[in-house]
Structures are given as C-alpha cells and as structure tokens.
Design an enzyme around this catalytic site. Structure first.
Site, PDB file in Angstrom:
ATOM      1  N   TYR A 131       5.687   6.448   5.105  1.00 46.27           N
ATOM      2  CA  TYR A 131       6.765   7.402   4.872  1.00 46.27           C
ATOM      3  C   TYR A 131       7.311   7.993   6.164  1.00 46.27           C
ATOM      4  CZ  TYR A 131       6.041   6.415   0.068  1.00 46.27           C
ATOM      5  OH  TYR A 131       5.963   5.732  -1.122  1.00 46.27           O
TER       6      TYR A 131
ATOM      7  N   ALA B 207       0.881  -1.173   0.000  1.00 50.59           N
ATOM      8  CA  ALA B 207       0.000   0.000   0.000  1.00 50.59           C
ATOM      9  C   ALA B 207       0.914   1.218   0.000  1.00 50.59           C
ATOM     10  CB  ALA B 207      -0.864   0.010   1.252  1.00 50.59           C
ATOM     11  N   LYS B 208       0.642   2.151  -0.897  1.00 58.24           N
ATOM     12  CA  LYS B 208       1.438   3.386  -0.898  1.00 58.24           C
ATOM     13  C   LYS B 208       0.734   4.333   0.083  1.00 58.24           C
ATOM     14  CE  LYS B 208       3.583   6.692  -4.083  1.00 58.24           C
ATOM     15  NZ  LYS B 208       4.944   6.625  -3.589  1.00 58.24           N
ATOM     16  N   ALA B 209       0.974   4.085   1.366  1.00 54.02           N
ATOM     17  CA  ALA B 209       0.267   4.820   2.419  1.00 54.02           C
ATOM     18  C   ALA B 209       1.164   5.910   2.988  1.00 54.02           C
ATOM     19  CB  ALA B 209      -0.141   3.857   3.524  1.00 54.02           C
TER      20      ALA B 209
END
Ligand code: PPE
Length: 309
Positions: free
Chosen positions: A165, A159-161
C-alpha cells in the site's frame, strides 16, 4: 465514532484490550519494514440479523498472505474466525468493517524478520461507502496513474501486505492531486491492473471483462463474488489482459472491493464512459450484491456467517 477512543475493544493475540490501549512499540519490525499482512471484511445488518460477508475466504487469504511472507500465525484459522466474530459482538456492532492484521512485532531490528514474533490484532469500526454515497449511483471519476503496480518479481501482489500500500498510496495521492476520486494502475507490462484499493471490471457489448491475476492484482473476494453473480445472471466474464484504451471504449466500468463494494466509474482520464452514469449491468450486479448482503434474496452462494445476537 471517534478515532481517539471509540470506546470499543480490540483483539490482540487472544485478549481484548481497550481501543486506546491497543498499541505496539515504535521499535516493532512492522513499523520500520512494513512487515504486515491484513484483511478488510464487512459485516452487514439485515432483517435476519448481522452477517459477516465471506468470513472463511478472508481468513484463508490472511493465512495465504502470511504464508508468502513466511509468517507463522500461532493460531488456527478457526480461532481467528471465532476471534473476528467475537470482536464484532463484544463491540456490539451490527454493521461494520473488520480489520484483522498480522505483523512482525517487537524483538530486534534489522531487515531479517525471523526472530520477531508474529502478532495478530483485530479491530472493528463503522465504515460507510468508500468513495461516497453519491458515487454508488452516479459513479466516480478516475485517472490512470503514472505509478505502475508491483512488477511480478518484485513484490507479490497476491499477498495483501501492508507494504504493497506504499505503492497504492503513491497512486491515490496522485489521483487526488489531479482532481480524480481514485487511481487505476497499469501492470508492469502496461495492461490494466487495479485501483489503489479495488479491482476493476468493464462491460463491452454485454460481455464483462476483468484483468487476470497475472496483471499484478489482489485476488479480490468481491471480484470473485461479482463473477459468480454475473455468471448467475447469465453474463460471460472474461479474465484477460486489458489494454488501457479498452477501458475508454467500454460501455460500463466499475470497481469492486470490500470497502468499495460495487462502485460505478463514469469517467477515466476525463473521457466519459458509456452514458456517463451507472450502466445497466453494473446496476444489476450492484443490486444483486446488496440484495444478498441485505438478506433480501436467498444467500444462494452461502456467503453469510450470521452472528449470535
Ligand atoms: N485490490 C486492492 C489493492 C485492494 O486493496 C482491495 C481491497 C481489493 C483489490 C479488493 O479486494 P476484496 O476486498 O477482497 O474484494 N481493499 C481493502 C482495503 C481498502 C482500504 O482503504 O484500506 C478493502 O476494500 O477492504
């Protein structure tokens, strides 16, 4: 452009608002608990017009990230794809970076996100080379981070959540403080994972290697594109667990990503990689990648969506 007010418009849940007015409440769920998923997409101007790179794949990944976190985006994929195109054209940009973000909005606080609305915004701006113009030719210096990538049963790397980051920032800050351009993080088992915002490849004896999805990496769209380009150029690409020292001994190492595009790496942990400059295979792949996005060679993989200018 100025971050205070670039004069442009941001798409927010179906409406365009002025860049300066594109605000949310400090009491939104996302501000407190990091509940967002996002995309980074590039649009390139070339001799045939302005084209968005792999638009459908980015929209698919946005919806996949949202699915993992049970965020129901109240738009169809096609609506989001159209909104992305419109956001670029309404801002009259030819070449830009596009940032769609879906987040849990304002309703009530508490870890339980389910009562909060799922909002989506799309912003665009001009963004040059990620790690510097000079890096594209000469390569960057990177260091292995003391921070590992997310362990598989902690947070989903696919998931590019936004919250992922926080992990990436720890690694990036450490790298900068140690005098490196970027970090490379190992996975939970100690194998090579990825950079703070890039996938990694290495070349040894004309064979290309990259970590598998099970090494807690993002399923990069540039990674996927580079694999297609490399195969098309006749190179074998092996996805397998990569021990740290295999990077030191590689002939070439390079990063891939939407922002980073194809960026060569000239040293890792102060150890010179290969000849200490961009290697021939990285150069060939980089050159093929830019030929496609710049419209110099045929778009044989059907990666470009041209805008109505
Ligand atoms: N891994 C990570 C952790 C990552 O953030 C990116 C993209 C990639 C791999 C490459 O994925 P792709 O863009 O699909 O090829 N990082 C985005 C955000 C960078 C930022 O600083 O923000 C990007 O490149 O847009």
């Amino acid at each position: 452009m100025s971050w205070d007010d670039n004069g442009g418009k941001v798409w927010m849940d179906g409406e365009f608002v002025d860049w300066k007015e594109a605000n949310i409440s400090v009491l939104s769920h996302v501000v407190h608990y990091g509940s967002s998923v996002f995309e980074g997409i590039r649009c390139y101007e070339n001799k045939n017009g302005s084209a968005i790179f792999r638009l459908d794949e980015h929209v698919d990944r946005l919806f996949d990230s949202a699915k993992i976190y049970k965020m129901k985006i109240p738009f169809e994929k096609e609506d989001i794809a159209n909104a992305i195109k419109e956001t670029v054209t309404i801002n009259n940009l030819r070449s830009c970076y596009i940032r769609p973000v879906t987040y849990r909005g304002y309703k009530e606080l508490g870890v339980n996100p389910l009562k909060c609305p799922v909002n989506t915004s799309i912003a665009v701006w001009e963004w040059g080379t990620y790690l510097g113009d000079e890096a594209m030719e000469n390569g960057v210096d990177i260091g292995v981070s003391s921070w590992r990538r997310l362990a598989p049963d902690t947070m989903p790397s696919m998931a590019k959540a936004g919250a992922n980051y926080m992990n990436a920032q720890l690694a990036k800050i450490e790298a900068i403080e140690n005098g490196f351009d970027e970090a490379i993080m190992l996975d939970y088992h100690g194998f090579v994972g990825e950079g703070s915002g890039e996938n990694i490849f290495l070349v040894k004896d004309d064979v290309i290697y990259t970590p598998p999805l099970s090494s807690s990496i993002l399923n990069g769209i540039t990674r996927n594109s580079v694999i297609s380009i490399a195969n098309d150029l006749g190179y074998e690409v092996i996805k397998e667990k990569i021990p740290r020292e295999m990077v030191y001994l590689a002939d070439e190492v390079f990063f891939t990503g939407t922002a980073a595009e194809v960026t060569p790496i000239r040293s890792v942990d102060n150890i010179t990689i290969g000849s200490g400059k961009r290697g021939p295979i990285a150069e060939k792949i980089q050159s093929e990648f830019f030929s496609i996005v710049e419209g110099k060679t045929e778009d044989k993989f059907n990666w470009l969506t041209y805008l109505d200018y």
